[in-house]
Design a protein around this motif. Sequence first.
Motif, PDB file in Angstrom:
ATOM      1  N   LEU A  19     -22.414  45.646 -16.097  1.00 40.36           N
ATOM      2  CA  LEU A  19     -23.576  46.523 -16.256  1.00 40.36           C
ATOM      3  C   LEU A  19     -24.558  46.373 -15.097  1.00 40.36           C
ATOM      4  CD1 LEU A  19     -24.210  46.168 -20.090  1.00 40.36           C
ATOM      5  CD2 LEU A  19     -23.453  48.236 -18.876  1.00 40.36           C
ATOM      6  N   ARG A  20     -24.719  45.157 -14.619  1.00 39.78           N
ATOM      7  CA  ARG A  20     -25.612  44.941 -13.477  1.00 39.78           C
ATOM      8  C   ARG A  20     -25.065  45.605 -12.223  1.00 39.78           C
ATOM      9  NH1 ARG A  20     -27.356  38.681 -14.707  1.00 39.78           N
ATOM     10  NH2 ARG A  20     -29.020  39.220 -16.176  1.00 39.78           N
ATOM     11  N   LYS A  21     -23.755  45.506 -12.012  1.00 46.24           N
ATOM     12  CA  LYS A  21     -23.143  46.174 -10.860  1.00 46.24           C
ATOM     13  C   LYS A  21     -23.256  47.687 -10.990  1.00 46.24           C
ATOM     14  CE  LYS A  21     -19.330  44.817  -9.033  1.00 46.24           C
ATOM     15  NZ  LYS A  21     -17.954  44.381  -8.760  1.00 46.24           N
ATOM     16  N   GLU A  22     -23.012  48.197 -12.185  1.00 46.04           N
ATOM     17  CA  GLU A  22     -23.115  49.636 -12.439  1.00 46.04           C
ATOM     18  C   GLU A  22     -24.552  50.113 -12.206  1.00 46.04           C
ATOM     19  OE1 GLU A  22     -21.710  53.480 -13.944  1.00 46.04           O
ATOM     20  OE2 GLU A  22     -20.737  51.713 -13.083  1.00 46.04           O
ATOM     21  N   ASN A  23     -25.512  49.351 -12.659  1.00 49.31           N
ATOM     22  CA  ASN A  23     -26.916  49.698 -12.478  1.00 49.31           C
ATOM     23  C   ASN A  23     -27.265  49.746 -10.987  1.00 49.31           C
ATOM     24  OD1 ASN A  23     -29.500  50.334 -13.379  1.00 49.31           O
ATOM     25  ND2 ASN A  23     -30.146  48.202 -13.333  1.00 49.31           N
ATOM     26  N   GLN A  29     -26.910  55.635  -5.841  1.00 46.74           N
ATOM     27  CA  GLN A  29     -26.630  57.063  -5.983  1.00 46.74           C
ATOM     28  C   GLN A  29     -27.925  57.859  -6.144  1.00 46.74           C
ATOM     29  OE1 GLN A  29     -23.843  57.306  -9.285  1.00 46.74           O
ATOM     30  NE2 GLN A  29     -22.250  57.921  -7.839  1.00 46.74           N
ATOM     31  N   LEU A  30     -28.846  57.360  -6.934  1.00 47.39           N
ATOM     32  CA  LEU A  30     -30.125  58.036  -7.129  1.00 47.39           C
ATOM     33  C   LEU A  30     -30.880  58.153  -5.811  1.00 47.39           C
ATOM     34  CD1 LEU A  30     -32.310  59.283  -8.944  1.00 47.39           C
ATOM     35  CD2 LEU A  30     -33.125  56.954  -9.372  1.00 47.39           C
ATOM     36  N   ASP A  31     -30.894  57.075  -5.029  1.00 43.89           N
ATOM     37  CA  ASP A  31     -31.576  57.110  -3.736  1.00 43.89           C
ATOM     38  C   ASP A  31     -30.953  58.143  -2.808  1.00 43.89           C
ATOM     39  OD1 ASP A  31     -33.311  55.126  -4.555  1.00 43.89           O
ATOM     40  OD2 ASP A  31     -32.250  53.519  -3.503  1.00 43.89           O
ATOM     41  N   VAL A  32     -29.625  58.182  -2.758  1.00 43.98           N
ATOM     42  CA  VAL A  32     -28.937  59.140  -1.893  1.00 43.98           C
ATOM     43  C   VAL A  32     -29.229  60.567  -2.340  1.00 43.98           C
ATOM     44  CG1 VAL A  32     -26.657  59.990  -1.217  1.00 43.98           C
ATOM     45  CG2 VAL A  32     -27.122  57.541  -1.184  1.00 43.98           C
TER      46      VAL A  32
END
Length: 54
Positions: A19-23, A29-32
Amino acid sequence: MEATRDPIDGDERAELHWLRKENAFLRVQLDVLTDIATGYARDVDRILRLRARG
């Protein structure tokens, strides 16, 4: 009375790690996508301003 916490087991620890890696991945992705959307909005604004002039 003081409550004691049970340590997480191996499966829970693996899920937490995943979950930490996914987060972290989702934050990248959000930044991009935010950068892309911002650039697109600036381009559209520039085009609309040029059209309004001429």
